[in-house]
Design an enzyme around this catalytic site. Sequence first.
Site, PDB file in Angstrom:
ATOM      1  N   GLY A   1       7.987   7.609  33.454  1.00  0.00           N
ATOM      2  CA  GLY A   1       8.366   6.209  33.290  1.00  0.00           C
ATOM      3  C   GLY A   1       9.446   6.007  32.252  1.00  0.00           C
TER       4      GLY A   1
ATOM      5  N   GLU B   1       3.050   2.636  30.180  1.00  0.00           N
ATOM      6  CA  GLU B   1       2.450   3.215  31.384  1.00  0.00           C
ATOM      7  C   GLU B   1       1.147   3.937  31.038  1.00  0.00           C
ATOM      8  OE1 GLU B   1       5.699   5.519  32.605  1.00  0.00           O
ATOM      9  OE2 GLU B   1       4.789   7.386  31.978  1.00  0.00           O
TER      10      GLU B   1
HETATM   11  N1  COA Z   1      15.484  24.207  24.595  1.00  0.00           N
HETATM   12  C1  COA Z   1      14.597  25.086  25.080  1.00  0.00           C
HETATM   13  N2  COA Z   1      13.281  24.789  25.316  1.00  0.00           N
HETATM   14  C2  COA Z   1      12.878  23.551  25.021  1.00  0.00           C
HETATM   15  C3  COA Z   1      13.740  22.571  24.501  1.00  0.00           C
HETATM   16  C4  COA Z   1      15.107  22.953  24.290  1.00  0.00           C
HETATM   17  N3  COA Z   1      15.994  22.094  23.813  1.00  0.00           N
HETATM   18  N4  COA Z   1      13.049  21.437  24.302  1.00  0.00           N
HETATM   19  C5  COA Z   1      11.787  21.663  24.706  1.00  0.00           C
HETATM   20  N5  COA Z   1      11.685  22.935  25.133  1.00  0.00           N
HETATM   21  C6  COA Z   1      10.488  23.595  25.633  1.00  0.00           C
HETATM   22  C7  COA Z   1       9.421  23.696  24.546  1.00  0.00           C
HETATM   23  O1  COA Z   1       9.613  24.860  23.756  1.00  0.00           O
HETATM   24  C8  COA Z   1       8.162  23.753  25.386  1.00  0.00           C
HETATM   25  O2  COA Z   1       8.043  25.053  25.947  1.00  0.00           O
HETATM   26  P1  COA Z   1       6.620  25.829  25.935  1.00  0.00           P
HETATM   27  O3  COA Z   1       5.710  24.940  26.741  1.00  0.00           O
HETATM   28  O4  COA Z   1       6.945  27.123  26.576  1.00  0.00           O
HETATM   29  O5  COA Z   1       6.235  25.894  24.487  1.00  0.00           O
HETATM   30  C9  COA Z   1       8.481  22.819  26.553  1.00  0.00           C
HETATM   31  O6  COA Z   1       9.906  22.770  26.628  1.00  0.00           O
HETATM   32  C10 COA Z   1       7.923  21.408  26.362  1.00  0.00           C
HETATM   33  O7  COA Z   1       8.338  20.896  25.124  1.00  0.00           O
HETATM   34  P2  COA Z   1       7.338  20.144  24.099  1.00  0.00           P
HETATM   35  O8  COA Z   1       8.175  19.669  22.965  1.00  0.00           O
HETATM   36  O9  COA Z   1       6.140  20.978  23.805  1.00  0.00           O
HETATM   37  O10 COA Z   1       6.876  18.961  25.047  1.00  0.00           O
HETATM   38  P3  COA Z   1       6.055  17.663  24.816  1.00  0.00           P
HETATM   39  O11 COA Z   1       4.696  17.865  25.336  1.00  0.00           O
HETATM   40  O12 COA Z   1       6.183  17.075  23.456  1.00  0.00           O
HETATM   41  O13 COA Z   1       6.855  16.705  25.856  1.00  0.00           O
HETATM   42  C11 COA Z   1       8.896  16.145  26.994  1.00  0.00           C
HETATM   43  C12 COA Z   1       8.228  16.459  25.667  1.00  0.00           C
HETATM   44  C13 COA Z   1      10.346  15.822  26.750  1.00  0.00           C
HETATM   45  C14 COA Z   1       8.787  17.331  27.916  1.00  0.00           C
HETATM   46  C15 COA Z   1       8.188  14.912  27.572  1.00  0.00           C
HETATM   47  O14 COA Z   1       8.328  13.902  26.653  1.00  0.00           O
HETATM   48  C16 COA Z   1       8.775  14.455  28.897  1.00  0.00           C
HETATM   49  O15 COA Z   1       8.533  15.054  29.903  1.00  0.00           O
HETATM   50  N6  COA Z   1       9.529  13.353  28.876  1.00  0.00           N
HETATM   51  C17 COA Z   1      10.092  12.753  30.095  1.00  0.00           C
HETATM   52  C18 COA Z   1       9.146  11.807  30.758  1.00  0.00           C
HETATM   53  C19 COA Z   1       8.837  10.609  29.950  1.00  0.00           C
HETATM   54  O16 COA Z   1       9.251  10.444  28.829  1.00  0.00           O
HETATM   55  N7  COA Z   1       8.097   9.714  30.514  1.00  0.00           N
HETATM   56  C20 COA Z   1       7.714   8.497  29.849  1.00  0.00           C
HETATM   57  C21 COA Z   1       6.275   8.320  29.792  1.00  0.00           C
HETATM   58  S1  COA Z   1       5.352   9.372  30.898  1.00  0.00           S
END
Ligand code: COA
Length: 432
Positions: A335, A237
């Site tokens: 996605g 995507e």
């Molecule tokens: N417990 C508590 N907090 C958690 C956590 C957990 N198990 N896992 C993540 N967090 C918090 C992080 O500390 C971070 O908080 P902050 O912004 O206050 O520092 C926040 O959640 C985001 O985590 P981070 O690891 O920095 O995110 P990222 O930018 O690497 O994105 C996802 C990871 C999971 C959020 C992201 O991959 C997602 O939204 N996935 C679903 C959608 C998707 O995969 N789509 C496909 C293509 S778009």
Amino acid sequence: MDWRQIYQERLTTADEAVKHIKSGDRVVVTHATGESTLLSDALVRNAAAYKNVEIVHMVAMGKAEYCLPQYSENFRHNSLFIGGTTRQAVADGRGDFTPVFFSEIPDLFRTKLHPNVVLLNLSKPDEHGYCSFGVSVDYTKPVAEIADIVIAQINKNMPRTLGDSFIHVSKLDYIIEEDTPLIELQPPHIGDVERAIGENVASLVKDGDCLQLGIGAIPDAVLGFLKDKKDLGIHSEMFSDGVVDLVRAGVINNSKKNIHRGQSVATFLMGTRKLYDYVDNNPEVAMMPVDYVNDPRVICQNDNLVSINSCVQVDLMGQVVSDSVGLKQISGVGGQVDFVRGANMSKGGRTIMAMPSTAAKGTVSKVVAFIDEGAAVTTSRYDVNYVVTEYGIAELKGKTLRDRARALIEIAHPNFRAPLIEEFEKRFKTTY
Ligand code: COA
């Protein structure tokens, strides 16, 4: 009438154009890096003229000032994927989240959330009067086709991407010509943890695979570890700067794809000017609406489709939480499930969830006995093939509940393994 004449007649300013928005309207903002910050700023400047305007936006990478408490009477944000700038408004009850698969968003607008106004950021028109949606085709093109009012910034900084990515000038109601910089996403910081995860994921990628790379630091980091692969393809995507390097290195050539051979396919792009210049007028890249790119029936037409996504928690059964931390909604499904479904249907396809073993500066484990109370499962245990952390790879497909729990404990952070083992022994009535 010649399109140039239409163009001239519809030219206006951002401040004049947003006056056509009425209280109670639903306004759709272009996704992610495609947002017209010029139009969003004008919208917020004109806030006093509106009551209860619904702003529907997927990832908001701009300021999202319509979410600020002082505008709560003027705007209500309806998020289809929460990000850093909108999270607080939803947590505070000033905004909403609507769960929806990315592939289904165009249909949602067609059937349930009729758009009154859409705010676009388009490339300059070509000699036939067609502007490109550039870095954000996704839901933006489908919405532009049905919105009552189409307000478009024409911006020389928006690349002219090819594919199903065009709108004719005659379809634009108000045109604002201004060259503002696009929103950029800088490449992620790659530390030791990301490097180890990247290497583990790369070991699961074979020459000739077709890749989907999800949102977040980890999928992006993986790209740096694919330099020794051959004949990779992209049907994703989105993609970022890392793909440009791999195309230039000859690693990605899309030569083994069954559909769109020779082209990287995406629905939106997130990166820096380097990426935007690469995709400009480049037939190697096909940008299409999300109800095509993310349709699992389209995705699976490529063999060996490998989906690489990230998540927040995985429990011992392999249930994946990706968009909430307990009751707090932190992002959206995006996605992820579209591609997990497509990859599972693809011949030779594989689904990978890659994540650091801990979160919150190492204070919590992402491998858990039970998902947090209030959290929602994003991807079910039936769909996940591999979970990867910096400690290794857990292959879940074909494994019993007991064996998958064991595999997941092995890739948990050592500091958090003891309580997981305790739960394992209680649950499976056996020693670890
Ligand atoms: N417990 C508590 N907090 C958690 C956590 C957990 N198990 N896992 C993540 N967090 C918090 C992080 O500390 C971070 O908080 P902050 O912004 O206050 O520092 C926040 O959640 C985001 O985590 P981070 O690891 O920095 O995110 P990222 O930018 O690497 O994105 C996802 C990871 C999971 C959020 C992201 O991959 C997602 O939204 N996935 C679903 C959608 C998707 O995969 N789509 C496909 C293509 S778009």
